[in-house]
Motif scaffolding. Sequence first.
Motif, PDB file in Angstrom:
ATOM      1  N   ARG A  93     -25.142 -18.116 -12.137  1.00 37.61           N
ATOM      2  CA  ARG A  93     -24.855 -16.990 -12.263  1.00 37.61           C
ATOM      3  C   ARG A  93     -24.761 -15.720 -11.270  1.00 37.61           C
ATOM      4  O   ARG A  93     -24.639 -14.533 -11.533  1.00 37.61           O
ATOM      5  CB  ARG A  93     -26.123 -16.607 -13.540  1.00 37.61           C
ATOM      6  N   ARG A  94     -25.858 -16.301 -10.133  1.00 38.84           N
ATOM      7  CA  ARG A  94     -25.821 -15.162  -9.271  1.00 38.84           C
ATOM      8  C   ARG A  94     -24.791 -15.039  -8.375  1.00 38.84           C
ATOM      9  O   ARG A  94     -24.530 -13.950  -8.015  1.00 38.84           O
ATOM     10  CB  ARG A  94     -27.095 -15.124  -8.278  1.00 38.84           C
ATOM     11  N   ALA A  95     -24.161 -16.684  -7.824  1.00 39.96           N
ATOM     12  CA  ALA A  95     -22.798 -17.130  -7.193  1.00 39.96           C
ATOM     13  C   ALA A  95     -21.906 -16.212  -7.720  1.00 39.96           C
ATOM     14  O   ALA A  95     -21.171 -15.081  -7.015  1.00 39.96           O
ATOM     15  CB  ALA A  95     -22.376 -18.509  -6.991  1.00 39.96           C
ATOM     16  N   ARG A  96     -21.855 -16.332  -9.294  1.00 38.39           N
ATOM     17  CA  ARG A  96     -20.814 -15.522  -9.973  1.00 38.39           C
ATOM     18  C   ARG A  96     -20.777 -14.136 -10.053  1.00 38.39           C
ATOM     19  O   ARG A  96     -19.954 -13.560  -9.766  1.00 38.39           O
ATOM     20  CB  ARG A  96     -20.860 -15.599 -11.672  1.00 38.39           C
ATOM     21  N   ARG A  97     -21.672 -13.141  -9.691  1.00 41.22           N
ATOM     22  CA  ARG A  97     -22.273 -11.857 -10.047  1.00 41.22           C
ATOM     23  C   ARG A  97     -22.191 -11.157  -8.609  1.00 41.22           C
ATOM     24  O   ARG A  97     -20.827 -10.607  -8.470  1.00 41.22           O
ATOM     25  CB  ARG A  97     -23.495 -11.783 -10.063  1.00 41.22           C
ATOM     26  N   ILE A  98     -21.781 -12.341  -7.378  1.00 38.89           N
ATOM     27  CA  ILE A  98     -21.464 -12.187  -6.111  1.00 38.89           C
ATOM     28  C   ILE A  98     -20.468 -11.962  -6.276  1.00 38.89           C
ATOM     29  O   ILE A  98     -20.226 -10.845  -5.167  1.00 38.89           O
ATOM     30  CB  ILE A  98     -22.762 -12.874  -4.897  1.00 38.89           C
ATOM     31  N   SER A  99     -19.467 -12.605  -6.673  1.00 46.36           N
ATOM     32  CA  SER A  99     -18.548 -13.151  -6.692  1.00 46.36           C
ATOM     33  C   SER A  99     -17.551 -11.980  -6.857  1.00 46.36           C
ATOM     34  O   SER A  99     -16.488 -11.231  -5.909  1.00 46.36           O
ATOM     35  CB  SER A  99     -18.097 -14.430  -6.449  1.00 46.36           C
ATOM     36  N   VAL A 100     -17.884 -12.063  -7.712  1.00 46.12           N
ATOM     37  CA  VAL A 100     -17.268 -10.300  -8.431  1.00 46.12           C
ATOM     38  C   VAL A 100     -17.481  -9.447  -8.186  1.00 46.12           C
ATOM     39  O   VAL A 100     -16.341  -8.136  -7.640  1.00 46.12           O
ATOM     40  CB  VAL A 100     -17.903 -10.787 -10.581  1.00 46.12           C
ATOM     41  N   ASP A 101     -18.722  -8.803  -7.519  1.00 47.14           N
ATOM     42  CA  ASP A 101     -19.181  -7.586  -7.305  1.00 47.14           C
ATOM     43  C   ASP A 101     -18.440  -6.653  -5.771  1.00 47.14           C
ATOM     44  O   ASP A 101     -18.623  -5.661  -5.629  1.00 47.14           O
ATOM     45  CB  ASP A 101     -20.636  -7.587  -7.532  1.00 47.14           C
ATOM     46  N   GLN A 102     -18.627  -8.962  -5.088  1.00 49.54           N
ATOM     47  CA  GLN A 102     -18.259  -8.027  -3.908  1.00 49.54           C
ATOM     48  C   GLN A 102     -16.428  -8.771  -3.588  1.00 49.54           C
ATOM     49  O   GLN A 102     -15.953  -7.913  -2.311  1.00 49.54           O
ATOM     50  CB  GLN A 102     -19.044  -8.326  -2.563  1.00 49.54           C
ATOM     51  N   LEU A 103     -16.058  -9.141  -4.464  1.00 47.37           N
ATOM     52  CA  LEU A 103     -14.438  -9.744  -3.943  1.00 47.37           C
ATOM     53  C   LEU A 103     -13.432  -9.641  -4.813  1.00 47.37           C
ATOM     54  O   LEU A 103     -12.391  -9.359  -5.266  1.00 47.37           O
ATOM     55  CB  LEU A 103     -14.623 -11.541  -4.045  1.00 47.37           C
ATOM     56  N   GLY A 104     -13.782  -8.874  -6.385  1.00 53.21           N
ATOM     57  CA  GLY A 104     -13.247  -9.166  -7.462  1.00 53.21           C
ATOM     58  C   GLY A 104     -12.955 -10.216  -8.318  1.00 53.21           C
ATOM     59  O   GLY A 104     -12.055 -10.315  -8.928  1.00 53.21           O
ATOM     60  N   LEU A 105     -13.531 -10.965  -7.588  1.00 50.99           N
ATOM     61  CA  LEU A 105     -12.989 -12.375  -8.263  1.00 50.99           C
ATOM     62  C   LEU A 105     -14.131 -13.887  -9.102  1.00 50.99           C
ATOM     63  O   LEU A 105     -15.306 -13.605  -8.968  1.00 50.99           O
ATOM     64  CB  LEU A 105     -12.535 -13.327  -6.693  1.00 50.99           C
ATOM     65  N   GLU A 106     -13.194 -14.050  -9.633  1.00 55.61           N
ATOM     66  CA  GLU A 106     -14.586 -15.530 -10.356  1.00 55.61           C
ATOM     67  C   GLU A 106     -14.176 -16.021  -9.668  1.00 55.61           C
ATOM     68  O   GLU A 106     -13.979 -16.023  -8.616  1.00 55.61           O
ATOM     69  CB  GLU A 106     -13.939 -15.790 -12.086  1.00 55.61           C
ATOM     70  N   PRO A 107     -15.922 -16.838  -9.613  1.00 51.28           N
ATOM     71  CA  PRO A 107     -15.870 -18.657  -8.734  1.00 51.28           C
ATOM     72  C   PRO A 107     -14.322 -19.373  -8.914  1.00 51.28           C
ATOM     73  O   PRO A 107     -14.047 -19.033  -9.514  1.00 51.28           O
ATOM     74  CB  PRO A 107     -17.504 -18.721  -9.521  1.00 51.28           C
TER      75      PRO A 107
END
Length: 256
Positions: free
Chosen positions: A210-224
């Motif tokens: 969940r943390r990895a997904r949140r970071i990916s979405v917030d910073q890259l605008g992408l799903e893991p």
Amino acid sequence: MRFEVLGTFSISSGSGSVPLHGRMRRTLLGVLLVRANTFVPVNVLTEALWDSKWEPRAVPKLHWHVHKLRQALPEGDRLAFDNGGYRLEVHPGELDVETFETLAGQALKTADSAQRASLIRQALTHWHGAPYEGLDVPLLSDETMRLSEHRLVLLEELYQAELDLGRHASAAVELADLVRRHPLRQRAQHLLMDALWRAGRTSDALAAYRRARRISVDQLGLEPGPELRLLERRILAGEVAGAGAHRAPALLHRAR
């Protein structure tokens, strides 16, 4: 002589540390070490020393800095001029980058996980900080980025080997630190989830996703990536941790 650039820039010989004063001379030596045993054109050296800025007396000033560098080196005759450039002769085993990369190459060629982990840890003992620390010129910056990426890939290979050896709990601790410092590296995130899962910490593994997904979405605008999502599904499905000798894909990371 011994040249160390993986961290604090230093030179040593049989009689001890060799002082090298001045940013210009340190930059000059850094560029010569990046291109060790090859002639570096004078224009490349002047651009590095003066950051591509116009310097009317760049060439004579370069020759003067080379002269002072020769005086500082225990074996100054290794710094030679020919073919319109300067060449620094570096013997095998004298440059820490070479030792680091030789051990890393040996590690990646072996299929034995214990030997691989041992060789990688040996390679990492030569790493004491950012490469060419304090020398901020484009040519050295490119090499610093290359070496830093190599180190991160090597760390990921180390933790994969540790998981293969069943050292799940200790790998999880070190991976958590790696992920904190490099949260966008999805291979590291994948390895952390896998380590936690294999250590019996299923809820922590899912929280890591969940943390990895949140970071990916917030910073890259992408799903893991698909590999990370697949691992989450396997955990949620209640599969046996480590079944099928699962390995994190080698090119999973997206960013540093």
